[in-house]
Write a protein that holds these residues in place. Structure first.
Motif, PDB file in Angstrom:
ATOM      1  N   THR A  51     -74.260   5.285  25.812  1.00 14.30           N
ATOM      2  CA  THR A  51     -74.590   4.582  27.050  1.00 14.30           C
ATOM      3  C   THR A  51     -76.066   4.253  27.093  1.00 14.30           C
ATOM      4  O   THR A  51     -76.897   5.161  27.211  1.00 14.30           O
ATOM      5  N   SER A  52     -76.392   2.970  26.969  1.00 13.56           N
ATOM      6  CA  SER A  52     -77.813   2.618  27.007  1.00 13.56           C
ATOM      7  C   SER A  52     -78.175   1.819  28.249  1.00 13.56           C
ATOM      8  O   SER A  52     -79.343   1.755  28.626  1.00 13.56           O
ATOM      9  N   GLU A  53     -77.184   1.237  28.923  1.00 11.69           N
ATOM     10  CA  GLU A  53     -77.461   0.369  30.073  1.00 11.69           C
ATOM     11  C   GLU A  53     -77.569   1.127  31.398  1.00 11.69           C
ATOM     12  O   GLU A  53     -78.064   0.588  32.378  1.00 11.69           O
ATOM     13  N   HIS A  54     -77.019   2.344  31.432  1.00 14.48           N
ATOM     14  CA  HIS A  54     -77.037   3.145  32.660  1.00 14.48           C
ATOM     15  C   HIS A  54     -77.641   4.513  32.369  1.00 14.48           C
ATOM     16  O   HIS A  54     -77.529   5.001  31.256  1.00 14.48           O
ATOM     17  N   PRO A  55     -78.197   5.162  33.391  1.00 18.71           N
ATOM     18  CA  PRO A  55     -78.625   6.549  33.183  1.00 18.71           C
ATOM     19  C   PRO A  55     -77.406   7.472  33.231  1.00 18.71           C
ATOM     20  O   PRO A  55     -76.375   7.120  33.794  1.00 18.71           O
TER      21      PRO A  55
ATOM     22  N   VAL B 198     -86.108  13.011  37.610  1.00 23.34           N
ATOM     23  CA  VAL B 198     -85.492  13.642  38.782  1.00 23.34           C
ATOM     24  C   VAL B 198     -84.971  12.553  39.720  1.00 23.34           C
ATOM     25  O   VAL B 198     -85.681  11.600  40.054  1.00 23.34           O
ATOM     26  N   HIS B 199     -83.738  12.704  40.120  1.00 25.21           N
ATOM     27  CA  HIS B 199     -83.085  11.756  41.017  1.00 25.21           C
ATOM     28  C   HIS B 199     -83.685  11.888  42.427  1.00 25.21           C
ATOM     29  O   HIS B 199     -84.029  12.992  42.848  1.00 25.21           O
ATOM     30  N   PRO B 200     -83.844  10.775  43.150  1.00 23.11           N
ATOM     31  CA  PRO B 200     -84.423  10.839  44.503  1.00 23.11           C
ATOM     32  C   PRO B 200     -83.702  11.841  45.417  1.00 23.11           C
ATOM     33  O   PRO B 200     -84.324  12.438  46.291  1.00 23.11           O
ATOM     34  N   ARG B 201     -82.398  12.022  45.214  1.00 23.04           N
ATOM     35  CA  ARG B 201     -81.672  12.985  46.060  1.00 23.04           C
ATOM     36  C   ARG B 201     -81.455  14.319  45.351  1.00 23.04           C
ATOM     37  O   ARG B 201     -80.589  15.098  45.735  1.00 23.04           O
ATOM     38  N   GLY B 202     -82.254  14.579  44.323  1.00 19.88           N
ATOM     39  CA  GLY B 202     -82.168  15.874  43.625  1.00 19.88           C
ATOM     40  C   GLY B 202     -81.324  15.808  42.375  1.00 19.88           C
ATOM     41  O   GLY B 202     -80.503  14.907  42.210  1.00 19.88           O
ATOM     42  N   GLY B 203     -81.544  16.762  41.493  1.00 19.43           N
ATOM     43  CA  GLY B 203     -80.815  16.778  40.223  1.00 19.43           C
ATOM     44  C   GLY B 203     -81.482  15.856  39.215  1.00 19.43           C
ATOM     45  O   GLY B 203     -82.372  15.067  39.556  1.00 19.43           O
ATOM     46  N   ASN B 204     -81.046  15.961  37.973  1.00 17.05           N
ATOM     47  CA  ASN B 204     -81.651  15.158  36.911  1.00 17.05           C
ATOM     48  C   ASN B 204     -80.810  13.944  36.576  1.00 17.05           C
ATOM     49  O   ASN B 204     -79.613  13.924  36.795  1.00 17.05           O
ATOM     50  N   TYR B 205     -81.464  12.933  36.022  1.00 21.78           N
ATOM     51  CA  TYR B 205     -80.722  11.891  35.317  1.00 21.78           C
ATOM     52  C   TYR B 205     -81.428  11.636  33.997  1.00 21.78           C
ATOM     53  O   TYR B 205     -82.603  11.981  33.830  1.00 21.78           O
ATOM     54  N   TYR B 206     -80.690  11.050  33.060  1.00 20.80           N
ATOM     55  CA  TYR B 206     -81.161  10.925  31.687  1.00 20.80           C
ATOM     56  C   TYR B 206     -81.012   9.486  31.194  1.00 20.80           C
ATOM     57  O   TYR B 206     -79.957   8.878  31.376  1.00 20.80           O
ATOM     58  N   TRP B 207     -82.030   8.971  30.548  1.00 14.90           N
ATOM     59  CA  TRP B 207     -81.920   7.695  29.832  1.00 14.90           C
ATOM     60  C   TRP B 207     -81.864   7.977  28.339  1.00 14.90           C
ATOM     61  O   TRP B 207     -82.719   8.694  27.808  1.00 14.90           O
ATOM     62  N   LEU B 208     -80.881   7.393  27.695  1.00 12.66           N
ATOM     63  CA  LEU B 208     -80.761   7.535  26.242  1.00 12.66           C
ATOM     64  C   LEU B 208     -81.848   6.710  25.551  1.00 12.66           C
ATOM     65  O   LEU B 208     -82.049   5.536  25.866  1.00 12.66           O
ATOM     66  N   THR B 209     -82.552   7.337  24.635  1.00  9.13           N
ATOM     67  CA  THR B 209     -83.596   6.650  23.879  1.00  9.13           C
ATOM     68  C   THR B 209     -83.657   7.346  22.518  1.00  9.13           C
ATOM     69  O   THR B 209     -82.616   7.660  21.987  1.00  9.13           O
ATOM     70  N   GLY B 210     -84.806   7.634  21.965  1.00  8.79           N
ATOM     71  CA  GLY B 210     -84.851   8.399  20.725  1.00  8.79           C
ATOM     72  C   GLY B 210     -85.728   7.807  19.650  1.00  8.79           C
ATOM     73  O   GLY B 210     -86.142   6.648  19.712  1.00  8.79           O
ATOM     74  N   SER B 211     -86.009   8.642  18.646  1.00  3.70           N
ATOM     75  CA  SER B 211     -86.774   8.218  17.472  1.00  3.70           C
ATOM     76  C   SER B 211     -85.898   8.438  16.257  1.00  3.70           C
ATOM     77  O   SER B 211     -85.231   9.469  16.136  1.00  3.70           O
ATOM     78  N   TYR B 212     -85.923   7.493  15.351  1.00  2.00           N
ATOM     79  CA  TYR B 212     -85.154   7.593  14.125  1.00  2.00           C
ATOM     80  C   TYR B 212     -85.995   8.256  13.044  1.00  2.00           C
ATOM     81  O   TYR B 212     -87.144   7.883  12.839  1.00  2.00           O
ATOM     82  N   ARG B 213     -85.390   9.230  12.376  1.00  2.00           N
ATOM     83  CA  ARG B 213     -86.067   9.889  11.253  1.00  2.00           C
ATOM     84  C   ARG B 213     -85.294   9.606   9.967  1.00  2.00           C
ATOM     85  O   ARG B 213     -84.114   9.921   9.858  1.00  2.00           O
TER      86      ARG B 213
END
Lengths: 257, 257
Positions: A51-55, B198-213
């Protein structure tokens, strides 16, 4: 000194509440510490998608000594990535996908979210195994698979798996399993893949469905043959998809512009 | 008698409106009849995923002699399946994915919706090729790839590809391409794959990203090496993912219950 229990990361593509993963938890909990990070709902056919378009969001559902269960909004592969990045206390001894409600043998490996989990574990260089039962029903009976799952996990924990390889284990939907066969992926094709209907406001819509055709029904070394004959099919699987046999041939084509 | 023009089925994972597939159409239209069936919007990272929980819809966007373009609500693989099932006038001579905005070499093949298209074509026993440029930008310059794409399509039309194999073609993002190299898939790993907030109403959210090795930067026969050194990387790819080297070994494990 007591030996440390193995630590297993579990996920699936049917969602954390599915019977298949709940049964898997029951089977494995006596022999290992478990972390389950599974999709919030069904992601059947998710393959290796990310999933890259949404968190993504992730919620702890359950926690006990040696056990935790998280629900994650992403794909099966997202679950594994997120668990390894942010949730696990240490690198798991194994990544396990399943038990899937449905057959992941033959070409289905390419569509399978369960095998997405397993291939992701393998890409992270962790021994990884997927378990699938050839029955799509929500209330399928997974009981006959339990002793095999225990044994397969024990064997993989003991021997490890060569980096870059993982196991795709499929169980036929029968009470009396005849034992294990080490198989290769069957050559087959899905046909008649859609049912077309007319939308109430005009135009068509399509439901994905289809019939599987085995293109080598006589070959006794295939996973589909094993399943058809009541055996547990273990198909060793690799993440290097290079067609080595084709490299030499391609070097003789005309690439000079 | 005039020879019939080849008929090519095109799709991608960036959506039908993306520059990459629009450029691909321009390059191939003079040499072939084209049907384009592509996702309605971005499906980056869709891998081989299929849609089973929702119905699909498909809309004809453009039509001219020897050309048609459809937008489809599903995944890249859904697009190929739907086109072959319900839209094509005859079996295409080739299935082509791309031009992808971004690198699909090395382990990326497992996440790539572009390669999902290609593997699906291959599973349907049609010669299939994916094209990707190592540049994610929406307005990336695909011009240097054009003569290579023409040549690669011509060569595949002339020679065909063995059933069960397809090509994963990646272009480095440079003006002066040094020529073609036939490669194997690089061994590499994605790390640091999430940004946590951190989400505005609490808790975490995650964006997929990364480095290629790259885990084998010195190996000159890999696709990543070719790209790093300005070559067009052609990685022949297969749909049989059986780890044959592991089969013998597994037969010696203890499977007796």
């Amino acid at each position: 000194m007591m030996k440390e229990k193995p630590f297993l990361l579990l996920s699936n593509d049917d969602g954390f509440a599915a019977k298949g993963i709940q049964e898997l938890i029951k089977v494995l909990r006596p022999m290992a510490d478990l972390m389950v990070v599974a999709p919030s709902g069904p992601r059947s056919g998710a393959s290796g998608s990310i999933t890259s378009e949404h968190p993504l969001r992730c919620k702890k559902i359950e926690s006990a000594p040696g056990f935790s269960l998280y629900s994650c909004t992403g794909t099966p592969v997202d679950c594994v990535k997120l668990a390894l990045h942010d949730l696990v206390p240490r690198t798991p001894d194994m990544v396990i996908g399943g038990i899937n409600h449905g057959d992941n043998s033959s070409v289905n490996v390419h569509y399978s979210g369960t095998m997405g989990v397993v291939i992701e574990g393998c890409l992270k260089k962790i021994p990884s195994v997927g378990f699938s039962l050839c029955n799509h029903a929500e209330d399928a009976d997974f009981t006959p698979t339990f002793p095999y799952i225990q044994r397969i996990v024990e064997e993989v924990l003991q021997h490890g798996l060569p980096v870059g390889t993982c196991l795709n284990v499929n169980f036929p939907d029968v009470k009396d399993l005849k034992g294990v066969r080490i198989c290769r992926q069957t050559d087959g094709v899905w046909t008649n893949e859609f049912v077309k209907s007319v939308h109430p406001r005009g135009g068509n819509y399509y439901w994905l469905t289809g019939s599987y055709r085995n293109d080598e029904p006589e070959a006794q070394d295939t996973d589909h043959w094993a399943l058809d004959h009541g055996y547990v099919a273990i198909t060793p699987t690799q993440i290097d998809v290079t067609a080595y046999t084709l490299m030499e041939q391609l070097n003789h084509w005309n690439w000079q512009l």
